[in-house]
Design a protein around this motif. Structure first.
Motif, PDB file in Angstrom:
ATOM      1  N   GLY A  15      30.631  45.959  52.244  1.00 55.21           N
ATOM      2  CA  GLY A  15      29.874  44.797  52.706  1.00 55.21           C
ATOM      3  C   GLY A  15      28.772  44.415  51.744  1.00 55.21           C
ATOM      4  O   GLY A  15      28.526  43.226  51.506  1.00 55.21           O
ATOM      5  N   SER A  16      28.109  45.415  51.169  1.00 58.82           N
ATOM      6  CA  SER A  16      27.059  45.145  50.183  1.00 58.82           C
ATOM      7  C   SER A  16      27.616  44.415  48.965  1.00 58.82           C
ATOM      8  O   SER A  16      27.040  43.448  48.484  1.00 58.82           O
ATOM      9  N   GLY A  17      28.750  44.913  48.460  1.00 57.44           N
ATOM     10  CA  GLY A  17      29.348  44.282  47.291  1.00 57.44           C
ATOM     11  C   GLY A  17      29.762  42.849  47.548  1.00 57.44           C
ATOM     12  O   GLY A  17      29.522  41.955  46.730  1.00 57.44           O
ATOM     13  N   ALA A  36      20.987  42.315  49.539  1.00 59.81           N
ATOM     14  CA  ALA A  36      22.421  42.577  49.721  1.00 59.81           C
ATOM     15  C   ALA A  36      22.800  44.031  49.511  1.00 59.81           C
ATOM     16  O   ALA A  36      23.712  44.551  50.181  1.00 59.81           O
ATOM     17  N   LEU A  37      22.150  44.720  48.586  1.00 61.89           N
ATOM     18  CA  LEU A  37      22.534  46.091  48.270  1.00 61.89           C
ATOM     19  C   LEU A  37      21.834  47.142  49.119  1.00 61.89           C
ATOM     20  O   LEU A  37      22.106  48.337  48.989  1.00 61.89           O
ATOM     21  N   ALA A  38      20.931  46.709  49.990  1.00 63.65           N
ATOM     22  CA  ALA A  38      20.211  47.667  50.831  1.00 63.65           C
ATOM     23  C   ALA A  38      21.161  48.498  51.704  1.00 63.65           C
ATOM     24  O   ALA A  38      20.975  49.720  51.818  1.00 63.65           O
ATOM     25  N   ALA A  55      31.417  49.382  46.404  1.00 65.40           N
ATOM     26  CA  ALA A  55      30.560  48.190  46.346  1.00 65.40           C
ATOM     27  C   ALA A  55      30.829  47.392  45.079  1.00 65.40           C
ATOM     28  O   ALA A  55      30.942  46.153  45.119  1.00 65.40           O
ATOM     29  N   GLY A  56      30.938  48.088  43.944  1.00 68.77           N
ATOM     30  CA  GLY A  56      31.206  47.402  42.681  1.00 68.77           C
ATOM     31  C   GLY A  56      32.561  46.726  42.667  1.00 68.77           C
ATOM     32  O   GLY A  56      32.706  45.594  42.180  1.00 68.77           O
ATOM     33  N   ALA A  57      33.570  47.397  43.226  1.00 71.24           N
ATOM     34  CA  ALA A  57      34.909  46.817  43.263  1.00 71.24           C
ATOM     35  C   ALA A  57      34.924  45.554  44.121  1.00 71.24           C
ATOM     36  O   ALA A  57      35.534  44.544  43.758  1.00 71.24           O
ATOM     37  N   GLY A  58      34.267  45.606  45.273  1.00 70.84           N
ATOM     38  CA  GLY A  58      34.202  44.430  46.132  1.00 70.84           C
ATOM     39  C   GLY A  58      33.480  43.274  45.447  1.00 70.84           C
ATOM     40  O   GLY A  58      33.923  42.114  45.534  1.00 70.84           O
ATOM     41  N   PHE A  59      32.393  43.588  44.768  1.00 71.72           N
ATOM     42  CA  PHE A  59      31.614  42.554  44.077  1.00 71.72           C
ATOM     43  C   PHE A  59      32.404  41.889  42.965  1.00 71.72           C
ATOM     44  O   PHE A  59      32.567  40.666  42.927  1.00 71.72           O
TER      45      PHE A  59
END
Length: 518
Positions: A15-17, A36-38, A55-59
């Motif tokens: 969700g963050s990503g 967003a990254l919290a 997170a990185g993959a989603g982003f």
């Protein structure tokens, strides 16, 4: 069956990503990047590497979805191979998120260092590494998410885009610590993280205050001005290199240039990257038509064209920009320096003979050098295509005396995706960092005039055949960034190395109970 369902930390990381991706164009919800990254930073402690990677993959999967358009539509790559290449790149880029969260958690466990201290340091240092590692791909550096908040990005003239990234991660890490305190306040946790919150708020206020101060100083005003005519030919990529379409291409640019001079009083005309899909230096009827363009009333013409040099009987192909005088003579040539891997050359080609370039064209290109173009006592630095996303190149041109930066590009590869908007957003920072005007001529858009404040004075829609005229100032104001470059991430890298070396020794530092919360 239950094992197939992602656990809560994984969902929070994803969700963050995804939320962070919304802060970039086209959605451009810039304020989202401040929190967003919290969720990732709150939930990462059980499996820090996996959480960061997810997170990185989603982003990157969302931000770079357009790569599939490039590879399938223009690279003629099979969709399955395109998807495989896309996923490999996304996974590679996600590793930078993963290493950051892993390192911050390791330092918290081994050395007792707060994530508020370590996350901004590692994030910025690794973003900097990403900008040059394996030829470099600094697309979607976190600070670029704030391009629409002009007051918050003026400090780029001090620390570059990485200074904005630092503040964004500091904000997210501080919010995570505050949430951890709130969730664990009844479990005997440490006192409220007042020091971290105070520092974060003070730095945010200082950054905003500096931004409003600089915007009020008239940083866009210059004594000497020049009227430009940006020519957006909107040449379809599928016919661009077709020999039977070359004359029609030149005619399109000539017609638009005449209109720009006649109606907009354009003094310098600028055509996009590879506007002439032939070797202009070889002469011939088409080259003669191009030479006639500035003779219609302009003081010069900058245009993109492939070029070549012969060294020791070997041909070296170049992606170049030529400058013509009002008489049609060549005043200078500037060659692209940072080439696109697998687009303009194949890395490690002797070891990868089965891989060809995605771009159908002339051959493998060779890199050029920083060579500003001289015009009427001024110097013009030309950034070709995605060179606009590399801060060090723009800085080098300004350091060598460039009074104006010109970005010529062909964003037709991206189709009607978010990529042209992301590309423009990053180019805006080059104007702020060096306090210099930037003119951007794109084949299918977005063509734009960018002031030293980063403000877009005028721009065109994508995929429209048109010209854009406007006045720009000449001369770059001295900045800390132009003088020292990316000093911030360079200074942070040794801290990362030092801390990681120290974690190899056993430590009795106790893990904060707040950091164990899911």
């Amino acid at each position: 069956m239950r094992r197939l369902v992602p656990d809560r930390p994984t969902l929070l990381a994803l969700g963050s990503g995804l939320l962070l991706a919304f802060s970039f164009p086209r959605l451009d919800l810039a304020s989202v990047a401040w929190f967003a990254l919290a969720p990732l930073f709150v939930s990462m402690f059980g499996r820090p590497f996996r959480s960061g990677f997810v997170a990185g993959a989603g982003f990157f999967a969302v931000v770079l979805y357009w790569l599939n358009i490039v590879m399938t539509t223009y690279g003629q790559m099979h969709p399955l191979f395109s998807l495989a290449a896309y996923l490999i790149l996304v996974c590679y880029l996600a590793l930078f998120f993963a290493v950051t969260t892993w390192a911050a958690c390791r330092l918290r466990e081994r050395l007792g260092l707060s994530i508020v201290v370590t996350l901004p340091v590692f994030w910025v240092a690794l973003e900097f590494l990403r900008s040059f590692l394996l030829s470099g791909f600094p697309w979607a550096t976190l600070g670029y998410s704030q391009q629409s908040h002009l007051a918050l990005v003026q400090s780029a003239d001090l620390f570059g885009v990485y200074g904005i990234s630092f503040l964004l991660i500091l904000s997210n890490a501080t919010l995570a610590r505050c949430w951890q305190w709130y969730a664990g306040r009844t479990a005997g946790s440490r006192p409220f993280p007042l020091a971290a919150l105070t520092v974060a708020l003070l730095l945010f206020a200082a950054n905003a205050g500096y931004g409003f101060y600089r915007l009020g100083q008239g940083v866009d005003v210059r004594e000497e001005t020049l009227t430009l005519g940006l020519i957006q030919g909107n040449i379809d990529q599928s016919v661009k290199w077709d020999p039977t379409n070359q004359e029609a291409t030149v005619d399109t640019y000539r017609r638009l240039s005449e209109e720009a001079v006649r109606s907009g009083s354009a003094e310098l005309l600028i055509w996009p990257e590879s506007a002439t899909p032939f070797y202009f230096q070889d002469g011939g009827p088409l080259a003669a038509l191009v030479r006639e363009v500035p003779q219609g009333g302009a003081e010069g013409l900058i245009f993109g064209s492939p070029a070549y040099e012969v060294v020791n009987r070997r041909y070296h192909y170049l992606n170049s920009a030529f400058l013509l005088s009002p008489q049609g003579t060549v005043l200078g040539r500037s060659d692209k320096i940072h080439l696109v891997p697998f687009g303009e050359y194949v890395p490690l080609k002797p070891f990868l003979p089965f891989i060809d370039k995605l771009v159908v064209g002339i051959g493998d290109f060779s890199p050029g050098t920083v060579s500003p173009l001289p015009m009427n006592g001024s110097e013009i630095g030309v950034l070709v295509c995605f060179e606009g996303i590399f801060p060090e190149l723009a800085r080098d041109y300004v350091a060598k005396g460039s009074d104006l930066l010109v970005n010529i590009t062909n964003d037709a590869w991206f189709g009607r995706s978010s990529a042209p908007y992301q590309h423009l957003a990053m180019t805006r920072f080059r104007a702020i960092e060096n306090r210099v005007w930037v003119a951007r001529a794109a084949n299918t858009g977005i063509s734009a005039l960018i002031a030293p404040s980063g403000r877009i004075v005028a721009q065109t829609p994508i995929f429209e055949t048109r010209y854009l005229t406007g006045s720009v100032g000449l001369g770059a104001s001295p900045t800390l960034y132009t003088r020292f470059g990316d000093l911030l991430p360079i200074l942070l890298l040794p801290f990362c190395c030092f801390w990681l070396v120290k974690t190899r020794k056993p430590s009795s530092a106790a893990l904060d109970p707040e950091d164990l919360l899911p």
